[in-house]
Design an enzyme around this catalytic site. Sequence first.
Site, PDB file in Angstrom:
ATOM      1  CB  SER A   1       0.305 -17.476  64.879  1.00  0.00           C
ATOM      2  OG  SER A   1       1.229 -17.067  63.877  1.00  0.00           O
ATOM      3  CE  LYS A   2      -6.553 -14.435  64.524  1.00  0.00           C
ATOM      4  NZ  LYS A   2      -7.257 -13.172  64.875  1.00  0.00           N
ATOM      5  NE  ARG A   3       4.756 -16.461  62.314  1.00  0.00           N
ATOM      6  CZ  ARG A   3       4.768 -16.500  63.629  1.00  0.00           C
ATOM      7  NH1 ARG A   3       4.036 -15.636  64.311  1.00  0.00           N
ATOM      8  NH2 ARG A   3       5.509 -17.388  64.274  1.00  0.00           N
TER       9      ARG A   3
END
Length: 323
Positions: A253-255
Amino acid sequence: MTTTMVKTRFAPSPTGIMHIGNLRSALYEYLIAKSKGGRFILRIEDTDRERYVEGAIEVIYKTLKQCGLDHDEGPDLGGPNGPYTQSQRLPLYKKYALQLVEKGTAYPCFCPAGKIEPDDGEEPTGAYGYDRRCRGIDPETARQRMASGEAFAIRQKMPLEGETSFTDQVYGTITVMNKELEDQILLKSDGYPTYNFANVVDDHLMEITHVVRGSEYLSSTPKYCRLYQAFGWEIPSFVHLPLIVGEDGKKLSKRHGSTSFDDLVDRGYLPRAIVNMIAFLGWAPGDETREIFSLAELESIFHIEGISKAPAVFSYEKLDWMN
């Protein structure tokens, strides 16, 4: 399905940027087709108008071109089974949904949207969700209500007994009890098809032999199989791909940083390095130990048997090395 040629399709929705997971699906679909001398088809699934993002279709074309994933049929090229944009195929979906109603394997549902809970005192159906209250309406009564202009959706009439099994080329044979399958909506009251229904109709008409997608779709595959059986169509081969995770073992994910193709290119990664990296996100070439391949080389050595069930780790360190 009358073809014996391998045909795969990349069927993105124009809802934004091209994530690594989407691009891996496109690459594997391309490689499965090309490794067998087959055809790779591009289809734009744009029936979810609420999620449509202006300019997203151009991003799809641009990304595929940069990666060298040339399609053989699609909205821009045409082909024998077009149109290749779902919003241009709406009359087809209604035609096929009504065919199932006539065959008795689907029925009109007159319930307002959101009415899915059983009335007090009703026996549970076994499936979560819709309570099948319109399933028992007399067919002639249903036809009269449809002809009167009353709003209706069309639902598939799932069997209430027995089981449905399918064999995935990566995960093996999977079986579910039919009583767990909801009478899914095929055509919504606004005339638009649901995702599952449009997929099955389009894949059959476009002669797709191998359906390649993420493992998150494994649980919905029995519904696809029941639809093929309701039409009397040949069921394609299913190839579900493993989850992509970050180096912490959690879903990518974006993290985890840049997870879209454009972001990675902006950071200085070469398209050919990105393609090389994602080729190994869930696949290995067997006895071959090297890890740097051109797209043409991948076309010649790729095989479905090399796809793993285990989650695939996206490593920036490895991408740096390949770059």
